[in-house]
Enzyme design. Structure first.
Site, PDB file in Angstrom:
ATOM      1  N   VAL A   9      42.243  38.621  33.505  1.00 28.22           N
ATOM      2  CA  VAL A   9      41.101  39.505  33.703  1.00 28.22           C
ATOM      3  C   VAL A   9      40.864  39.706  35.193  1.00 28.22           C
ATOM      4  O   VAL A   9      40.863  38.751  35.966  1.00 28.22           O
ATOM      5  CB  VAL A   9      39.831  38.902  33.063  1.00 28.22           C
ATOM      6  CG1 VAL A   9      38.640  39.814  33.287  1.00 28.22           C
ATOM      7  CG2 VAL A   9      40.053  38.679  31.588  1.00 28.22           C
ATOM      8  N   CYS A  10      40.659  40.946  35.594  1.00 32.24           N
ATOM      9  CA  CYS A  10      40.367  41.254  36.991  1.00 32.24           C
ATOM     10  C   CYS A  10      38.919  41.710  37.059  1.00 32.24           C
ATOM     11  O   CYS A  10      38.594  42.833  36.694  1.00 32.24           O
ATOM     12  CB  CYS A  10      41.304  42.353  37.486  1.00 32.24           C
ATOM     13  SG  CYS A  10      40.932  42.929  39.132  1.00 32.24           S
ATOM     14  N   ILE A  11      38.043  40.807  37.480  1.00 39.03           N
ATOM     15  CA  ILE A  11      36.623  41.141  37.531  1.00 39.03           C
ATOM     16  C   ILE A  11      36.036  40.478  38.775  1.00 39.03           C
ATOM     17  O   ILE A  11      36.395  39.349  39.117  1.00 39.03           O
ATOM     18  CB  ILE A  11      35.915  40.710  36.222  1.00 39.03           C
ATOM     19  CG1 ILE A  11      34.466  41.203  36.205  1.00 39.03           C
ATOM     20  CG2 ILE A  11      35.971  39.216  36.003  1.00 39.03           C
ATOM     21  CD1 ILE A  11      33.810  41.059  34.840  1.00 39.03           C
TER      22      ILE A  11
END
Lengths: 143, 394
Positions: A66-68
């Site tokens: 996940v890229c957050i």
């Protein structure tokens, strides 16, 4: 909306999270499993989150990571898309991060995409994007 | 390890959710007196110089400031030299630590009394069956309150008298203290357990392995000899009396200090000088943070230097374990070597698997098993705390 806990009693640094797809989004009805890996210096550094199996979403890499922004330490964003105020801080919790991920499912952030093909599709042909997402959920549920 | 895990799982970890959500303010109170970083009741609380005056455990914020000079809550720039002791919060935490157990006990008894009344009313059927069941909820509620209160005052008396002979854990330092001494114990600021107790923990007989351990045990064992050799040096805070007005330790820019000098500094502080440069730097900075954080507690709450050293050693052992674990997880883990080492095992497994080779690969059924798919609204569990981690790794 979600549940999370250590995978085994022998290792409290690896968690599994189950997230329900938010209502009124193409993800509705799906249940997504993710693995949370905590670093040794948690909570000074954020944990990592990886959907397993990977999820088709503009902000999720092909391997499921996940890229957050809330999971990024201040200083590892060379493109400066993310405001420092959205980054990791030692007072964040698993709960807050998972809530952010759920809102990310509902509203992808195209400015810092992880899956570029998915980003393009979302921008140019949202109906097709939604169809693929729904297909993925159906396949996952074995329907 | 598994023993420790079992112990950890059995342990009752205090948490705001110990209090019922409908008890006015109790959950919020317990939440408010906890550090937002470690989620424990504040230990040596300090206020930082952000506009909101946010409050953290001294040790937590000092560790966090080593990563970034900002308030973890509001991200305003803050500096370690501007940390100020928050004695009001410290006193509140201390009092709440005492009251907490008591309040929980009262709540539990009230709950039990309620359950008992309800049970007797509906199952014994002896006295109350005469009454009309017109409004069972209402009448039962009335009686519950009444009976509950009576029971509580009753059992409270019983509680104090019955457990006065027993041993209770101190709500502040968690040591076992005879019930009749608990007030004295707390008034005297949780005096550290007798040195004999600590010595048992620190004695070399406890499976000392490796040079480092021996070094540690030497330090603790030869307390007298150690202070004799280092008597001429400053030796910060040798006894409880000495560190009452001790100055905080200065920080070091480790890049500008030679390894030799670093060793000397550690020696001056009576700390072990084993390990490479990185280990020594980590040990020193941890010690400085622990020592300075300890000074942020009010003098009666401070730990003795011996206790701090024990904590430092535990921390270092835990770090050591984490490092080995990380090595196994690391990407540069030598898989070739691993394969070579386990070649025979793999060969055997391959042989064993061969006859059963499937004719057709079954359609992969991805995703979690159906049983775990039942949608359920759940709370997340609090993230692992560092203190817990130490317990596990111990």
């Amino acid at each position: 909306m979600f549940e999370a806990g250590p995978v085994s009693e022998a290792d409290f640094f690896t968690w599994e999270a189950l997230i329900m797809g938010p209502k009124d989004t193409p993800f509705e009805g799906g249940v997504f499993a993710a693995r949370l890996t905590f670093p040794a210096d948690y909570p000074l550094s954020p944990f990592k989150m990886k959907f397993d199996p990977p999820l088709f979403h503009p902000n999720v890499y092909a391997d499921g990571t996940v890229c957050i922004s809330i999971l990024h330490t201040p200083g590892d964003d060379p493109t400066m898309y993310e405001a420092a105020s959205e980054r990791w801080s030692p007072v964040q919790s698993v709960e807050k991060v998972l809530l952010s991920v759920i809102s990310m499912l509902a509203e992808p952030n195209l400015e810092s995409g992880a899956n570029i093909d998915c980003c393009k599709l979302y921008r140019d042909n949202k109906a097709e994007y939604e169809r693929i997402v729904r297909e993925g959920i159906k396949a996952q549920l074995g329907l | 390890m598994s023993d420790d895990v079992a112990k950890f799982l059995d342990a009752d970890i205090p948490d705001p959710t110990d209090f019922p959500a409908d008890a006015p303010g109790l959950r919020q109170l317990d939440e408010a007196l906890r550090c937002t970083m470690c989620r424990e009741l504040f230990e040596a609380p300090v206020t930082v110089n952000c506009p909101h005056g946010h409050c953290f455990c001294s040790m937590c914020i000092r560790t966090a400031l080593a990563t970034k000079d900002e308030c973890p809550l509001c991200r305003h720039a803050i500096r370690e030299v501007h940390l100020r002791r928050n004695t009001a919060v410290e006193d509140a935490v201390r009092a709440w630590g005492l009251a907490r157990t008591f309040v929980l006990q009262v709540l539990r008894e009230k709950e039990e009394a309620k359950a008992a009344t309800v049970a007797s009313k509906y199952f014994s059927g002896k006295p109350k069956s005469k009454k009309r069941r017109r409004t069972p909820e209402l009448s039962s509620d009335d009686e519950v309150v009444e009976v509950g209160e009576r029971n509580v005052s009753h059992s409270l008396k019983g509680h104090t008298s019955s457990s006065s002979s027993g041993v209770v854990p101190c709500p502040i330092c968690n040591k076992s203290v005879p019930m009749q001494n608990i007030n004295n114990h707390i008034d005297q600021g949780c005096p550290s357990p007798k040195d004999a107790d600590l010595d048992v923990l620190l004695s070399p007989s406890s499976k000392s392995k490796g040079k480092q351990k021996q070094e540690w045990s030497k330090l603790f064992q030869g307390g007298g000899a150690g202070s004799a050799t280092t008597g001429s040096k400053k030796g910060k805070g040798k006894s409880r009396g000495a560190d009452q007005d001790a100055d905080p330790l200065p920080k070091i820019a480790y890049d500008t200090v030679t390894q030799k000098r670093l060793r000397e500094i550690l020696e001056e502080l009576d700390l072990p000088t084993t390990g490479d440069r990185a280990t020594m730097s980590a040990r020193h900075s941890r010690w400085v943070n622990m020592f300075n954080a300890n000074l942020d507690a009010s003098p009666s709450q401070r730990k003795s230097v011996k206790q701090l050293m024990l904590e430092l050693r535990r921390w270092e052992e835990a770090e050591e374990k984490k490092k080995t674990r990380a090595k196994l997880d690391a990407k540069d883990f030598d898989s070739g070597q691993y394969q070579k080492d386990n070649k025979t095992t793999f060969a055997r497994l391959v042989e064993a698997a061969k006859p059963k080779a499937p004719k057709k690969s079954q359609s992969p059924h991805e995703g979690p098993p159906a049983s775990s798919l039942s949608p359920s609204d759940g709370d997340s569990i609090a993230p692992p705390r560092r203190t817990e981690v130490v317990t596990i790794e111990d």
